[in-house]
Design a protein around this motif. Structure first.
Motif, mmCIF file in Angstrom:
data_model
loop_
_atom_site.group_PDB
_atom_site.id
_atom_site.type_symbol
_atom_site.label_atom_id
_atom_site.label_comp_id
_atom_site.label_asym_id
_atom_site.label_seq_id
_atom_site.Cartn_x
_atom_site.Cartn_y
_atom_site.Cartn_z
ATOM 1 N N ALA A 353 -1.092 -8.350 -4.954
ATOM 2 C CA ALA A 353 -2.073 -9.324 -4.447
ATOM 3 C C ALA A 353 -1.793 -9.644 -2.986
ATOM 4 C CB ALA A 353 -2.032 -10.596 -5.299
ATOM 5 N N GLN A 354 -0.500 -9.797 -2.663
ATOM 6 C CA GLN A 354 -0.104 -10.126 -1.279
ATOM 7 C C GLN A 354 -0.460 -8.968 -0.335
ATOM 8 O OE1 GLN A 354 0.714 -12.737 0.217
ATOM 9 N NE2 GLN A 354 1.225 -11.773 2.178
ATOM 10 N N ALA A 355 -0.176 -7.729 -0.782
ATOM 11 C CA ALA A 355 -0.465 -6.556 0.061
ATOM 12 C C ALA A 355 -1.972 -6.429 0.293
ATOM 13 C CB ALA A 355 0.085 -5.295 -0.599
ATOM 14 N N LEU A 359 -3.881 -6.680 3.787
ATOM 15 C CA LEU A 359 -4.768 -5.595 4.242
ATOM 16 C C LEU A 359 -6.151 -6.153 4.587
ATOM 17 C CD1 LEU A 359 -5.033 -2.492 4.607
ATOM 18 C CD2 LEU A 359 -5.824 -2.373 2.240
ATOM 19 N N ALA A 360 -6.644 -7.067 3.743
ATOM 20 C CA ALA A 360 -8.000 -7.599 3.944
ATOM 21 C C ALA A 360 -8.075 -8.532 5.151
ATOM 22 C CB ALA A 360 -8.452 -8.350 2.691
ATOM 23 N N ARG A 366 1.125 -0.900 6.986
ATOM 24 C CA ARG A 366 2.223 -1.274 6.088
ATOM 25 C C ARG A 366 1.694 -1.738 4.733
ATOM 26 N NH1 ARG A 366 6.057 -6.413 6.898
ATOM 27 N NH2 ARG A 366 4.093 -7.306 6.228
ATOM 28 N N SER A 367 0.653 -2.607 4.750
ATOM 29 C CA SER A 367 0.124 -3.130 3.485
ATOM 30 C C SER A 367 -0.527 -2.007 2.671
ATOM 31 C CB SER A 367 -0.864 -4.266 3.733
ATOM 32 O OG SER A 367 -1.732 -3.952 4.788
ATOM 33 N N PHE A 401 -13.691 2.545 -1.997
ATOM 34 C CA PHE A 401 -13.898 1.985 -0.657
ATOM 35 C C PHE A 401 -12.919 2.597 0.365
ATOM 36 C CE2 PHE A 401 -14.784 -1.476 -3.790
ATOM 37 C CZ PHE A 401 -16.166 -1.491 -3.669
ATOM 38 N N PRO A 402 -12.872 3.944 0.501
ATOM 39 C CA PRO A 402 -11.900 4.548 1.432
ATOM 40 C C PRO A 402 -12.170 4.166 2.888
ATOM 41 C CG PRO A 402 -13.453 6.203 0.633
ATOM 42 C CD PRO A 402 -13.718 4.955 -0.146
ATOM 43 N N ASP A 403 -13.457 3.998 3.251
ATOM 44 C CA ASP A 403 -13.771 3.649 4.645
ATOM 45 C C ASP A 403 -13.233 2.267 4.981
ATOM 46 O OD1 ASP A 403 -15.039 6.015 4.672
ATOM 47 O OD2 ASP A 403 -17.079 5.200 4.557
ATOM 48 N N GLU A 404 -13.371 1.348 4.014
ATOM 49 C CA GLU A 404 -12.885 -0.013 4.227
ATOM 50 C C GLU A 404 -11.353 -0.005 4.364
ATOM 51 O OE1 GLU A 404 -15.358 0.795 2.397
ATOM 52 O OE2 GLU A 404 -16.931 -0.711 2.558
ATOM 53 N N VAL A 405 -10.680 0.760 3.472
ATOM 54 C CA VAL A 405 -9.208 0.812 3.508
ATOM 55 C C VAL A 405 -8.771 1.361 4.873
ATOM 56 C CG1 VAL A 405 -7.145 1.890 2.505
ATOM 57 C CG2 VAL A 405 -8.994 1.070 1.001
#
Ligand SMILES: Cc1cc2nc3c(=O)[nH]c(=O)nc-3n(C[C@H](O)[C@H](O)[C@H](O)COP(=O)(O)O)c2cc1C
Ligand code: SF4
Length: 434
Positions: A353-355, A359-360, A366-367, A401-405
Motif C-alpha cells: 500500500a505504501q509503495a 508511486l501514485a 524505487r516504488s 495500466f502500464p502507461d500510468e505506471v
C-alpha cells in the motif's frame, strides 16, 4: 483512505427491476406477500434438495463460485449421526457491494427458506445468520421476518442472528465459525475445513445468503427452470452491484451471460468516459473498458478475460481518474482491514500500500521496483485468501495500466491528467488525488 463508515454509507441502492428478476421481484418483505408470490416451502426431502441443486449448476454467490450442490453433498456426508450446522453469510464485507443487504431487506423470507432447505439437505439442527453488527436495518428486517415465521409452519430449524464485527476479514468463513465458537472474528488456518469441523465441532455448511435464496427457488421450481436463464456453463440469474462512473448505480438482477456492455447499459450507460472496470470487487481485477464490454458476465467468462466475478461487483473508473491512486486507496483499505495475524498481512500488504501510494503521489522507480519485488512474498502465504485477493487486484492494475505506471515511475504527467473529465472517487465523491 476510506473508513468503514464511508463504505457503508456509500452502499448502492436497488436499481430498476429487470425483467429477469427472480430474487428481487417481490419488493415487499412481509411473509403474507412472500407466500402469495412463492407459495409454501415445498414437500421435498434433503436428498432431493441436493440432487436438484446439483442438477441446477448453482455456484456460490459469495465470491469463489464454488458448486453449491457439491458443498451440500460433502457436508451431508460428513454430518452422519452427529448432525451439522448451517451458517448463512450475510455480512457482505465488500465495501462496493449492496446486493446481500438489498436481498435481505426486500426478500428476507427467501433467504430464511433457503436456510431451512439447506439445513434439511445437510441434516442440520441449528442455523446461524451472520450480519454486520452495524447493519441495523438488516437486523430489524430479519428480526421481523423471524417473528412472522414463528409458529407459521415455515421451518423447524432454529435460526439465530449473529452480529459480526464490520471488518473485511471477519466475514471469511473460518472467521465466522471461530466467532460462533466463542473466539475472535479472525480467519483460522485450515484444515480442518468447515465441512470437517466447524461450529461446535460439527460439519458446517457456510453459504452466502444470495446462494441460499437461489436454492429456495430451485427447490420450488426445479433445475430446468433455474437453467432457463443464464448459460450452460453459468446457469441462472445473479445479483450485481454497479457503481462508479455510471448514470444509475445500484443493485441489479441479471441472467448470467450478458456482456459487460449490457451491464453498463443497464446502469444507464457511463456518466462520463470510462477507462476501466474493476470486476469482482476489491479482490477482483481491472479490465480495460473495451475488453470489459465484450466479456461475458459469468464466473467462466470473466476468468477467461483474466478477471473474476467475485460477489458480482463492478466499479467503472472514469477516464480522468488516476488508476494508480484508486488502486493505492483500495490496497490501503485492504491492508487496514487485515487481521494482522500472518506475515503477508503484517508486513506485505502495508508495504505494498505504501509503495503504491508513493508511486501514485511522488512517483519514482524505487516504488515501482518495490511493488514487483514484494508481490511474490504476499501470495499464498496467509491463513486466508485476503492477501491473495489484494495481490491479484494490484497485479491486474500493473498489467492494465502500464502507461500510468511508466509515467509515474518516470515522474512524467499522469495520462489521466491529460484527459478531459470531472475526476471523482467512484464511492465517496472526493476528487481524485486530493
Ligand atoms: C477475506 C474474505 C472475506 C469474505 N467475505 C465474505 C462476505 O462478506 N460474504 C460472503 O458471502 N462471503 C465472503 N467470503 C467468502 C466466504 O469465506 C465463503 O466462501 C462464502 O460465504 C461461501 O458461500 P458461497 O459458497 O455461497 O459463495 C469472504 C472470503 C474472504 C477470503
Ligand atoms: S492472511 Fe491476513 S487476513 Fe488472512 S488470517 Fe492471515 S493476517 Fe488475517
Amino acid at each position: 483512505m476510506t473508513s468503514t463508515a464511508d463504505a457503508q454509507a456509500a452502499r448502492p441502492v436497488p436499481g430498476a427491476p429487470t425483467t429477469s428478476a427472480r430474487l428481487l421481484h417481490v419488493g415487499d418483505p412481509a411473509l403474507a406477500h412472500h407466500l402469495a408470490v412463492h407459495g409454501r416451502l415445498p414437500e421435498i426431502t434433503g436428498a432431493q434438495v441436493i440432487t436438484a441443486v446439483e442438477q441446477s449448476g448453482l455456484t456460490g454467490r459469495g465470491g469463489a463460485a464454488f458448486p453449491t450442490g457439491r458443498k451440500l453433498a460433502t457436508v451431508a456426508r460428513a454430518a452422519g449421526r452427529k448432525g451439522s450446522v448451517v451458517v448463512a453469510n450475510g455480512c457482505e464485507g465488500e465495501p462496493a457491494s449492496g446486493k446481500d443487504r438489498t436481498l435481505m431487506l426486500t426478500s428476507p423470507h427467501l433467504v430464511l427458506d433457503g436456510i431451512e432447505l439447506a439445513a434439511r439437505a445437510v441434516g442440520a439442527r441449528q442455523a446461524y445468520l451472520c450480519i454486520h453488527d452495524d447493519a441495523h436495518d438488516v437486523r430489524s428486517a430479519l428480526t421481523t421476518a423471524l417473528a412472522e415465521r414463528a409458529g407459521a409452519e415455515n421451518g423447524s430449524v432454529p435460526v439465530t442472528l449473529k452480529p459480526t464485527p464490520h471488518r473485511y476479514v471477519a466475514s471469511e468463513e473460518t472467521a465466522l465459525i471461530r466467532a460462533l465458537n466463542g473466539g475472535l472474528s479472525l480467519p483460522a488456518f485450515t484444515p480442518p475445513r468447515p465441512f470437517e469441523r466447524g461450529v461446535a465441532g460439527r460439519p458446517t455448511l457456510v453459504d452466502n445468503v444470495e446462494t441460499l435464496a437461489h436454492l429456495a427457488l430451485i427447490a420450488r421450481h426445479g433445475p430446468t427452470w433455474f437453467r432457463s436463464l443464464g448459460t450452460t456453463a453459468a446457469p441462472g440469474t445473479t445479483l450485481v452491484t454497479l457503481s462508479g462512473a455510471v448514470r444509475s448505480p445500484g443493485v441489479y438482477e441479471i441472467p448470467l451471460g450478458l456482456t459487460g456492455a449490457d451491464l453498463l447499459a443497464l446502469a444507464g450507460g457511463p456518466s462520463e468516459p470510462v477507462q476501466a472496470v474493476l470486476c469482482g470487487g476489491y479482490f477482483g481485477s481491472w479490465l480495460p473498458t473495451d475488453v470489459f464490454q465484450r466479456t461475458e458476465i459469468s464466473a467462466p467468462g470473466l476468468a477467461a478475460a483474466g478477471s473474476a466475478i467475485g460477489a458480482g461487483i463492478f466499479i467503472a473508473l472514469p477516464e480522468g481518474a488516476c488508476a494508480l491512486t484508486e488502486t493505492a486507496r483500495i490496497t490501503g483499505y485492504l491492508a487496514e482491514q487485515s487481521a494482522g495475524q500472518c506475515g503477508p498481512c503484517v508486513h506485505g500488504l502495508p508495504a505494498l500500500a505504501q509503495a503504491l501510494r508513493e508511486l501514485a503521489t511522488s512517483g519514482g522507480t524505487r516504488s515501482a521496483h518495490t511493488l514487483q519485488t514484494l508481490m511474490p512474498f504476499v501470495e499464498r502465504r496467509g491463513a486466508c485468501r485476503h492477501p491473495d485477493g489484494a495481490a491479484r487486484m494490484i497485479a491486474s492494475a500493473l498489467r492494465v495500466f502500464p502507461d500510468e505506471v511508466r509515467a509515474h515511475a518516470n515522474r512524467k504527467l499522469c495520462p489521466a491528467a491529460t484527459r478531459p473529465s470531472t475526476p471523482r472517487d467512484p464511492h465517496h465523491g472526493r476528487r481524485y488525488g486530493s
